[in-house]
Design an enzyme around this catalytic site. Structure first.
Site, mmCIF file in Angstrom:
data_model
loop_
_atom_site.group_PDB
_atom_site.id
_atom_site.type_symbol
_atom_site.label_atom_id
_atom_site.label_comp_id
_atom_site.label_asym_id
_atom_site.label_seq_id
_atom_site.Cartn_x
_atom_site.Cartn_y
_atom_site.Cartn_z
ATOM 1 N N ASP A 4 0.837 -1.205 0.000
ATOM 2 C CA ASP A 4 0.000 0.000 0.000
ATOM 3 C C ASP A 4 0.876 1.263 0.000
ATOM 4 O O ASP A 4 1.794 1.386 0.805
ATOM 5 C CB ASP A 4 -0.870 -0.041 1.274
ATOM 6 C CG ASP A 4 -1.786 1.161 1.429
ATOM 7 O OD1 ASP A 4 -1.963 1.919 0.466
ATOM 8 O OD2 ASP A 4 -2.342 1.322 2.543
ATOM 9 N N HIS A 64 -4.249 4.377 6.880
ATOM 10 C CA HIS A 64 -3.096 3.948 6.082
ATOM 11 C C HIS A 64 -1.790 4.315 6.771
ATOM 12 O O HIS A 64 -1.661 5.408 7.329
ATOM 13 C CB HIS A 64 -3.124 4.624 4.711
ATOM 14 C CG HIS A 64 -4.313 4.237 3.886
ATOM 15 N ND1 HIS A 64 -4.323 3.145 3.060
ATOM 16 C CD2 HIS A 64 -5.547 4.784 3.807
ATOM 17 C CE1 HIS A 64 -5.512 3.045 2.476
ATOM 18 N NE2 HIS A 64 -6.275 4.031 2.910
#
Lengths: 570, 570
Positions: free
Chosen positions: B208, B381
């Protein structure tokens, strides 16, 4: 007659003081198109006339300008337009507004006037306008107003707060400002002047709210000197710096860095070239002789000796940087090793376009530096502590926050109250409000006039209204279906065929079945109603076509295209 | 035949290893619609199938989903779709993609499966799908792949990294992750498991990149406990909290705060209600008995005893919060003294809509708390140091950054190189690239297939292409003019009148002169050409009408409406 009399005796202390009337014509409840009319008795003074870029709801609109209809029947009372500084959101509407207001005289400092001149020349209006050069030491009589200027800091030289002295008291309008103790190319803000005003007594403050949500102080423009120095010291290839064409101070900083590191400068983008040229002529931008080269000649300069300053830091579709990022600029192509600096932060709504440009530039091999990755921009607007400092210096009796979204105005108001201004002395106004303020009666929104955005689309100014925009929205979301029906005016029956044309609805080649079925629906609607009613009411039948086709299409594919039935009688 | 053979002997160590083939079908070069196909020999495993919300260029489009055409001729080789977690950008395309792929089995943890179930039920696809519940201790055989799961943290429970073991080596796909040492409702990420994978040897990491541009570590979800505690302790009136319906952990935090401070909870917004209900049933959301009340009943609860959790934190036009802010929600009206919390940050492109909502809520008398004013959101995140930690734990031989705009992928790649991965072992891929990786030949983009966004508009999936969008753009910017000409098929002369209809171009009532002149232009164009050519070539005449009218309009008003000439022969 009595008004005439009143005016002549404006300074007569025995007459009752009139209230000062503030009419925000733009910038209250939004960022952009700043404009305010201030009335005292028979006299009107206007502050700024800026534009705003359209948001994505305003389809096809090029620019948005203030709605000046409040002034339509008051043109003979306008004593002048006073401009705080030369940014688009303060001067950009002048080419549209000046003709509508009968070309009242415009007053501002030299650089501002230069930028206005560039703009009016483009619109072939320069000869019609009266531009008056002022300096901070002057005061201008404008009816019963006496207008003065106090230097503030911003990201452009010659930024001024305006001081409107009237029999009712003193109004201070800050324009855009920050307190920069170490500015790049101008003296610091005139703090003593502001303090003197505070001692003299300020009736009402209209203060910039743009950055009131940011805590602390905004950094000095000078911190960018170190940034540019570092970038110029380390870049192996060419350096491209994108910024607003009107950030003359920023351009100066880049020029200084280029000079120090032995690079030539090229300017790219029409407004960048025009503004810089004017600023050089007026002495606001100092570029050493021989350093500036034409964009056509950049390929003759070694990469390590070249810096390019261009427009497009906001991702504007036709700007230089966007073209460069898309690889279709006539003169500038990205080379591997180029360093691109976006010296600005995206205005709300432009984030996606800016982000696309960054991605495209990286794909082309550029090293891209932008705010967040490196400090390449500082705001020109004061943060919360500066807003407080302004309030503390001026100690206004009444406060009307300007320049900002509603939440920013509300936050500015909250700060004023926190600092001791009584809540009833603070008004959160919006465009179109009519605000009266007087030492006798306080501050109050006394009325609200009809106010709307005025859209500029091509040569049309103000001819686009909600109907047209609503239609554009409909058209944009599901396209259009045109149904052309030719009927025999005697029998009321279909004469020639039935034409169905669609655009932006479905891809016709792949949706023949759907369009065939639509045709059958229309035929059924017509035959049912011509049978029922003879060859009578075509409007009725048009509506039937529209309704039945609309329902059919929605059932089939859940879309709502605009349906335009046309009946041709033969 | 040889492929069949190959497959049966997948574990035969004497056979040469095949390369692992990664085909990103979404999420590389953009935020959203994450999907990747991974091939080894004859077997294909798919990771995620997310959606993306359209940007403002994609007029009228409801959703954007991955282009799966690469898989069209490979359906029988798909061994399963493995889902990392239950957010829209990872599961939202399943209702569209599953039918196209022949309903391959879907594997995921319980909450994820629950959210997928809600979605498929809405689309009446639940009976057709095969949903397989897994847990982190399991491994799944999928052809020559053995798929395992490693717990990571995110803003939803049951977020997993996927481990794809193949004869070519191990691929780790992180999904969305952060390292949260004090998560709200789940164990911390399985750091030891990741470290063990690193010792075992990771061939390639797909990690990611969403927040790689942010320095440092992302804060723990738990910091919001203090925020909510403070808000709940001080709010005088009702509290409304807007967040994503899929941020189940956030919803749990609000419920906890409400419980502590003696408030009841009401859920508003269809997806909020559906998701929460499912999460309660599965035991992922714990709401004390009697605490949850129906939105219809909120007016029976004293303001100080009520908290409302609603959708719309991104300013979505039809969401609960936007309706509430516009004052047209059926059940919830803002009252003075309400506190509204926007517990999210705007996704790029939504800033303006979110800002409008904030302004409208403040105007209605609410105290609005949003990120920037107060810490009411943390990202799900990992920031740069977490991206580094993941690289350090897994020590992958090859790196293919996923999930992010191009610049984020590039930054992730830069970090990997900085940490010692040889530059030739890192590939910055984009949607549609075909990437091969093998311990024998390295990592390389070997091909690029045609890849486009697939648009969902109403019931149409994929039928909107560039032609339709281009037409919508044209229509949206200057509207449409329909010109209907009825001609005598014998003489070629105008029979009935000439109809000109415009929509979204000018306001017809105020532009009669312009439209009259346009009519004359069309008449001239027709008469000139029917005279010249008899009653011949109607396509030619249509083009003439289009060209001459287009030029006339542009000269007059600098707009370029779409012009649709229709010729009816009678």
């Amino acid at each position: 007659m009595s008004q005439q009399h009143n005016r002549r005796n404006g300074r007569d202390q025995r007459r009752p003081r009139l209230p000062l009337r503030l009419v925000p014509l733009g910038g209250l409840g939004e960022i952009g198109k700043n404009m305010m009319a201030v009335e005292y008795g028979d006299d009107i003074v206007i502050i700024d006339a800026g534009l705003m870029f359209p948001d994505e709801e305003m389809l096809g609109v090029d620019l948005v300008i203030p709605d000046t209809s409040y002034l339509n029947d008051k043109l003979d009372r306008i004593r002048g337009i006073f401009i705080t500084h030369g940014h688009e959101d303060h001067i950009g509407a002048l080419p549209y507004v000046l003709p509508r207001l009968g070309f009242p005289p415009v007053y501002s400092l030299q650089l501002t006037l230069g930028l206005i001149g560039v703009k009016l020349r483009e619109h072939r209006l320069l000869d019609l306008a009266t531009l008056n050069l002022v300096d901070p030491a002057m005061t201008i009589k404008a009816g019963q107003f006496t207008v003065g200027f106090v230097r503030v800091n911003h990201s452009i030289p010659d930024a001024m707060a305006l001081v409107l002295r009237t029999p009712a008291g003193v109004l201070v309008h800050t324009g855009d400002y920050k307190f920069d103790y170490t500015p790049v190319d101008q003296p610091p803000a005139d703090i003593s002047g502001l303090a003197r005003l505070g001692e003299e007594g300020v009736l009402v403050l209209c203060g910039d709210s743009t950055r009131v949500e940011s805590p602390g102080f905004t950094q000095s423009e000078r911190v960018l000197n170190a940034t540019f120095d570092e970038i110029f010291a380390h870049a192996e290839g060419r350096i491209l710096i994108a910024t607003f064409a009107s950030l003359i101070s920023r351009v100066q900083q880049v020029v200084n860095a280029a000079e120090k590191h032995g690079r030539k400068i090229s300017l790219v983008g029409r407004s960048m070239v025009n503004n810089a040229q004017m600023a050089i002529e007026l002495g606001y931008l100092r570029v050493p002789a021989g350093m500036l080269i034409r964009a056509e000649d950049i390929d003759h300069v070694p990469a390590k000796e070249l810096a390019i300053i261009c427009t497009g830091s906001q991702g504007e579709p036709t700007s230089a940087l966007t073209r460069i990022a898309n690889g279709d600029h006539r003169l500038v192509q990205i080379q591997t090793g180029d360093t691109v600096v976006l010296s600005s932060t995206p205005i709300v709504g432009n984030e996606r376009a800016v982000s696309h440009n960054i991605d495209n530039l990286i794909k082309l091999g550029a090293n891209v530096l932008y705010q967040g990755k490196m400090q390449v921009h500082v705001s020109g607007h004061g943060s919360r502590e500066e807003v407080k400092l302004m309030l503390a210096l001026l100690r206004p009796r009444y406060v009307v926050p300007v320049h900002g979204e509603y939440r920013m105005l509300a936050e500015h108001a909250r700060l004023a109250v926190e600092m001791g201004v009584p809540p009833e002395n603070v008004v959160i106004g919006q465009d179109g409000d009519i605000i009266e303020v007087s030492p006798d009666t306080g501050v109050e929104i006394v009325d609200h006039m009809p106010y709307g955005n005025v859209y500029v689309d091509g040569l049309g100014v103000g001819d686009i209204g909600q109907v047209v925009l609503r239609d554009r929205r409909l058209l944009s979301s599901d396209g259009v279906i045109v149904v052309v029906v030719t009927v025999d005016s005697d029998t009321g029956e279909l004469a020639a065929g039935l034409d169905i044309i669609s655009r932006g609805f479905v891809y016709e080649r792949e949706s023949e079945g759907l369009l065939e079925a639509a045709r059958a629906v229309v035929e059924r609607a017509i035959s049912r109603h011509t049978q029922q009613r003879g060859h009578a009411d075509w409007n009725f039948i048009k509506n039937k076509i529209r309704d039945s086709l609309s329902e059919f299409v929605y059932q089939k594919i859940k879309r709502r295209p605009m349906i335009l039935p046309v009946v041709v009688e033969v």
